[in-house]
Design a protein around this motif. Sequence first.
Motif, PDB file in Angstrom:
ATOM      1  N   LEU A  25       0.904  -1.338  -0.024  1.00 48.50           N
ATOM      2  CA  LEU A  25      -0.050  -0.096  -0.051  1.00 48.50           C
ATOM      3  C   LEU A  25       0.768   1.218   0.108  1.00 48.50           C
ATOM      4  O   LEU A  25       1.888   1.259   0.326  1.00 48.50           O
ATOM      5  CB  LEU A  25      -0.955   0.093   1.178  1.00 48.50           C
ATOM      6  CG  LEU A  25      -1.898  -1.203   1.277  1.00 48.50           C
ATOM      7  CD1 LEU A  25      -2.333  -1.152   2.950  1.00 48.50           C
ATOM      8  CD2 LEU A  25      -2.985  -1.128   0.324  1.00 48.50           C
ATOM      9  N   PRO A  26       0.239   2.481  -0.369  1.00 49.69           N
ATOM     10  CA  PRO A  26       1.194   3.825  -0.241  1.00 49.69           C
ATOM     11  C   PRO A  26       1.176   3.765   1.463  1.00 49.69           C
ATOM     12  O   PRO A  26       0.466   3.486   2.050  1.00 49.69           O
ATOM     13  CB  PRO A  26       0.088   4.745  -1.002  1.00 49.69           C
ATOM     14  CG  PRO A  26      -0.552   3.925  -1.976  1.00 49.69           C
ATOM     15  CD  PRO A  26      -0.897   2.540  -1.115  1.00 49.69           C
ATOM     16  N   LEU A  27       2.201   4.859   1.454  1.00 47.86           N
ATOM     17  CA  LEU A  27       2.786   4.966   2.748  1.00 47.86           C
ATOM     18  C   LEU A  27       1.530   5.566   3.586  1.00 47.86           C
ATOM     19  O   LEU A  27       1.285   5.007   4.876  1.00 47.86           O
ATOM     20  CB  LEU A  27       4.027   5.926   2.793  1.00 47.86           C
ATOM     21  CG  LEU A  27       4.281   6.404   4.092  1.00 47.86           C
ATOM     22  CD1 LEU A  27       4.931   5.358   5.023  1.00 47.86           C
ATOM     23  CD2 LEU A  27       5.475   7.718   3.908  1.00 47.86           C
ATOM     24  N   LEU A  28       0.614   6.563   3.070  1.00 54.91           N
ATOM     25  CA  LEU A  28      -0.273   7.145   3.673  1.00 54.91           C
ATOM     26  C   LEU A  28      -1.610   6.153   4.284  1.00 54.91           C
ATOM     27  O   LEU A  28      -2.134   6.416   5.170  1.00 54.91           O
ATOM     28  CB  LEU A  28      -0.860   8.286   3.339  1.00 54.91           C
ATOM     29  CG  LEU A  28       0.336   9.305   3.083  1.00 54.91           C
ATOM     30  CD1 LEU A  28      -0.166  10.775   2.502  1.00 54.91           C
ATOM     31  CD2 LEU A  28       0.989   9.971   4.420  1.00 54.91           C
ATOM     32  N   GLU A  29      -1.538   4.957   3.451  1.00 55.69           N
ATOM     33  CA  GLU A  29      -2.731   3.916   3.809  1.00 55.69           C
ATOM     34  C   GLU A  29      -2.002   3.113   4.772  1.00 55.69           C
ATOM     35  O   GLU A  29      -3.187   2.291   5.231  1.00 55.69           O
ATOM     36  CB  GLU A  29      -3.039   3.506   2.515  1.00 55.69           C
ATOM     37  CG  GLU A  29      -3.522   4.413   1.674  1.00 55.69           C
ATOM     38  CD  GLU A  29      -4.101   3.815   0.070  1.00 55.69           C
ATOM     39  OE1 GLU A  29      -4.092   2.530   0.219  1.00 55.69           O
ATOM     40  OE2 GLU A  29      -4.127   4.608  -0.842  1.00 55.69           O
ATOM     41  N   ARG A  30      -1.043   2.872   4.962  1.00 55.89           N
ATOM     42  CA  ARG A  30      -0.367   1.776   5.763  1.00 55.89           C
ATOM     43  C   ARG A  30      -0.971   1.925   7.365  1.00 55.89           C
ATOM     44  O   ARG A  30      -1.380   1.000   7.970  1.00 55.89           O
ATOM     45  CB  ARG A  30       1.206   1.572   5.818  1.00 55.89           C
ATOM     46  CG  ARG A  30       1.651   1.369   4.742  1.00 55.89           C
ATOM     47  CD  ARG A  30       3.228   1.216   4.436  1.00 55.89           C
ATOM     48  NE  ARG A  30       3.650   1.536   2.883  1.00 55.89           N
ATOM     49  CZ  ARG A  30       4.864   1.634   2.615  1.00 55.89           C
ATOM     50  NH1 ARG A  30       5.615   1.639   3.723  1.00 55.89           N
ATOM     51  NH2 ARG A  30       5.203   1.767   1.319  1.00 55.89           N
ATOM     52  N   PRO A  31      -0.849   3.117   8.019  1.00 58.01           N
ATOM     53  CA  PRO A  31      -1.249   3.161   9.434  1.00 58.01           C
ATOM     54  C   PRO A  31      -2.864   2.734   9.523  1.00 58.01           C
ATOM     55  O   PRO A  31      -2.941   1.886  10.425  1.00 58.01           O
ATOM     56  CB  PRO A  31      -1.275   4.691   9.554  1.00 58.01           C
ATOM     57  CG  PRO A  31      -0.236   5.297   8.767  1.00 58.01           C
ATOM     58  CD  PRO A  31      -0.341   4.352   7.670  1.00 58.01           C
ATOM     59  N   ALA A  32      -3.655   2.875   8.816  1.00 55.61           N
ATOM     60  CA  ALA A  32      -5.168   2.603   8.669  1.00 55.61           C
ATOM     61  C   ALA A  32      -5.295   0.976   8.363  1.00 55.61           C
ATOM     62  O   ALA A  32      -5.804   0.304   9.044  1.00 55.61           O
ATOM     63  CB  ALA A  32      -6.022   3.253   7.564  1.00 55.61           C
ATOM     64  N   ALA A  33      -4.231   0.662   7.582  1.00 52.35           N
ATOM     65  CA  ALA A  33      -4.486  -0.919   7.370  1.00 52.35           C
ATOM     66  C   ALA A  33      -3.897  -1.505   8.740  1.00 52.35           C
ATOM     67  O   ALA A  33      -4.289  -2.740   8.931  1.00 52.35           O
ATOM     68  CB  ALA A  33      -3.483  -1.191   6.156  1.00 52.35           C
ATOM     69  N   ALA A  34      -2.922  -1.201   9.097  1.00 52.27           N
ATOM     70  CA  ALA A  34      -2.500  -1.795  10.456  1.00 52.27           C
ATOM     71  C   ALA A  34      -3.457  -1.787  11.686  1.00 52.27           C
ATOM     72  O   ALA A  34      -3.896  -2.667  12.271  1.00 52.27           O
ATOM     73  CB  ALA A  34      -1.007  -0.974  11.016  1.00 52.27           C
TER      74      ALA A  34
END
Length: 285
Positions: A25-34
């Motif tokens: 995923l793009p960097l800015l989408e990773r926190p929400a995925a976690a």
Amino acid sequence: MPGFDRSTAADQRFSVNLSMLFTELPLLERPAAAARAGFTAVEMWWPWTGTPTPERSELDALRTAIEDAGVRLTGLNFYAGRLPGPDRGALSVPGEESERFRANVDVAAGFAGSLGCTALNALYGNRADGVDPAGQDAVALDNLALAARAADRIGAVLLIEALNAPESPRYPLVSAPAAVEVVEKVNAATGLDNARFLMDLYHLAMNGEDLPAVIDRYTALTGHVQIADSPGRGAPGTGSLPLADLLGRLTRAGYTGLVGLEYKPGGPTSDRSFDWLPPEARVAR
């Protein structure tokens, strides 16, 4: 995952490294995925590999993504050049690379501090061609002292990590004793006592170290633990490391901090690599 005792994992609390996992995923989408995967704590390498001083808009965008996801940033690397790959670092390389590291120190600490981050990792840096190793070590100590003082200002520890010789053959800290020696030198230089050992069990295993002995000897100086199985740097249960036993030993030795997941997911999506990990272990204390 086969070969991993979930009950041992339930006794620990884990953070997820967003520079190794969720990278589909793009960097800015990773926190929400976690967060969707149940994690409440994340860590990462310096995200902007090409620059130690990104635009404020980029810093603000990542900060907002972390805050909006409702996760906590618990670990961040200082600028270390281009990762992944043979980790070269910057802080012990005289000249331009050292200056880039120094320019990054307050930027990284300010960003980390704004999110309540409690650990900053400084990769030591590879040996440089034509440069006296003792000279590199002197540059490194000066820069690590600078980083330790910046970490202290935000209430964080400075982490010193041993890597492994097969993958990073020019990195001089390829054993637990070598990294701990630097930790002690930094603490002596600053008087702050906020430098700590980053115990990465994958790197230490790749170096052939006696992991139970490392745990017994150095847990008291350890500020963070990271894991991946070996060989392969995959999820627990994909290799031959007795990670459940080692995590249990860490607990008995008095380690109460987070365990960072810094492994390759081994599939197209990272969320499928957490079957070995009980949901309650994904919630940081």
